[in-house]
Design a protein around this motif. Structure first.
Motif, PDB file in Angstrom:
ATOM      1  N   PHE A  62      -3.463 -54.818 -25.303  1.00 57.73           N
ATOM      2  CA  PHE A  62      -4.146 -55.940 -24.657  1.00 57.73           C
ATOM      3  C   PHE A  62      -4.246 -57.135 -25.596  1.00 57.73           C
ATOM      4  O   PHE A  62      -3.970 -58.270 -25.206  1.00 57.73           O
ATOM      5  CB  PHE A  62      -5.531 -55.500 -24.183  1.00 57.73           C
ATOM      6  CG  PHE A  62      -6.299 -56.560 -23.459  1.00 57.73           C
ATOM      7  CD1 PHE A  62      -5.776 -57.187 -22.341  1.00 57.73           C
ATOM      8  CD2 PHE A  62      -7.563 -56.916 -23.884  1.00 57.73           C
ATOM      9  CE1 PHE A  62      -6.504 -58.161 -21.661  1.00 57.73           C
ATOM     10  CE2 PHE A  62      -8.290 -57.881 -23.213  1.00 57.73           C
ATOM     11  CZ  PHE A  62      -7.757 -58.505 -22.104  1.00 57.73           C
ATOM     12  N   LEU A  63      -4.607 -56.881 -26.863  1.00 59.99           N
ATOM     13  CA  LEU A  63      -4.684 -57.964 -27.839  1.00 59.99           C
ATOM     14  C   LEU A  63      -3.311 -58.590 -28.083  1.00 59.99           C
ATOM     15  O   LEU A  63      -3.192 -59.817 -28.224  1.00 59.99           O
ATOM     16  CB  LEU A  63      -5.299 -57.461 -29.142  1.00 59.99           C
ATOM     17  CG  LEU A  63      -6.764 -57.018 -29.038  1.00 59.99           C
ATOM     18  CD1 LEU A  63      -7.236 -56.424 -30.358  1.00 59.99           C
ATOM     19  CD2 LEU A  63      -7.654 -58.153 -28.598  1.00 59.99           C
ATOM     20  N   GLY A  87       1.587 -63.074 -24.826  1.00 62.51           N
ATOM     21  CA  GLY A  87       1.894 -63.298 -23.413  1.00 62.51           C
ATOM     22  C   GLY A  87       3.035 -62.435 -22.903  1.00 62.51           C
ATOM     23  O   GLY A  87       3.475 -62.599 -21.765  1.00 62.51           O
ATOM     24  N   GLU A  88       3.514 -61.501 -23.727  1.00 64.91           N
ATOM     25  CA  GLU A  88       4.632 -60.652 -23.326  1.00 64.91           C
ATOM     26  C   GLU A  88       4.181 -59.634 -22.287  1.00 64.91           C
ATOM     27  O   GLU A  88       3.182 -58.936 -22.462  1.00 64.91           O
ATOM     28  CB  GLU A  88       5.219 -59.926 -24.543  1.00 64.91           C
ATOM     29  CG  GLU A  88       5.927 -60.866 -25.498  1.00 64.91           C
ATOM     30  CD  GLU A  88       6.595 -60.130 -26.637  1.00 64.91           C
ATOM     31  OE1 GLU A  88       6.947 -58.943 -26.476  1.00 64.91           O
ATOM     32  OE2 GLU A  88       6.763 -60.752 -27.696  1.00 64.91           O
ATOM     33  N   GLU A  89       4.924 -59.549 -21.196  1.00 67.52           N
ATOM     34  CA  GLU A  89       4.578 -58.676 -20.074  1.00 67.52           C
ATOM     35  C   GLU A  89       4.525 -57.198 -20.469  1.00 67.52           C
ATOM     36  O   GLU A  89       3.782 -56.437 -19.868  1.00 67.52           O
ATOM     37  CB  GLU A  89       5.581 -58.863 -18.933  1.00 67.52           C
ATOM     38  CG  GLU A  89       5.451 -60.204 -18.231  1.00 67.52           C
ATOM     39  CD  GLU A  89       4.148 -60.358 -17.469  1.00 67.52           C
ATOM     40  OE1 GLU A  89       3.749 -59.412 -16.762  1.00 67.52           O
ATOM     41  OE2 GLU A  89       3.538 -61.431 -17.585  1.00 67.52           O
ATOM     42  N   GLN A  90       5.302 -56.804 -21.479  1.00 70.33           N
ATOM     43  CA  GLN A  90       5.319 -55.388 -21.873  1.00 70.33           C
ATOM     44  C   GLN A  90       3.953 -54.921 -22.364  1.00 70.33           C
ATOM     45  O   GLN A  90       3.672 -53.725 -22.385  1.00 70.33           O
ATOM     46  CB  GLN A  90       6.370 -55.132 -22.938  1.00 70.33           C
ATOM     47  CG  GLN A  90       6.099 -55.803 -24.278  1.00 70.33           C
ATOM     48  CD  GLN A  90       7.193 -55.546 -25.284  1.00 70.33           C
ATOM     49  OE1 GLN A  90       8.123 -54.801 -25.023  1.00 70.33           O
ATOM     50  NE2 GLN A  90       7.104 -56.178 -26.438  1.00 70.33           N
TER      51      GLN A  90
END
Length: 49
Positions: A29-30, A36-39
């Protein structure tokens, strides 16, 4: 935009732990917040009944 201080970061981490998040979920999450990476984007959790 204001930066979070270390007390606020600590409270965020403790709150996520109290909510039942694993260390990996918190770290991902951090990373999502920073990159901002979707993974790393958190998904919905299914509630156990």
């Amino acid at each position: 935009m204001n930066d979070m201080n270390m007390t606020e970061v600590a409270r965020l981490l403790l709150g996520l732990r109290a909510a039942g998040w694993t260390e990996k979920e918190i770290n991902d999450f951090l990373l999502f917040i920073e990159t901002g990476e979707e993974q790393y984007k958190p998904g919905r959790k299914e509630k156990a009944e």
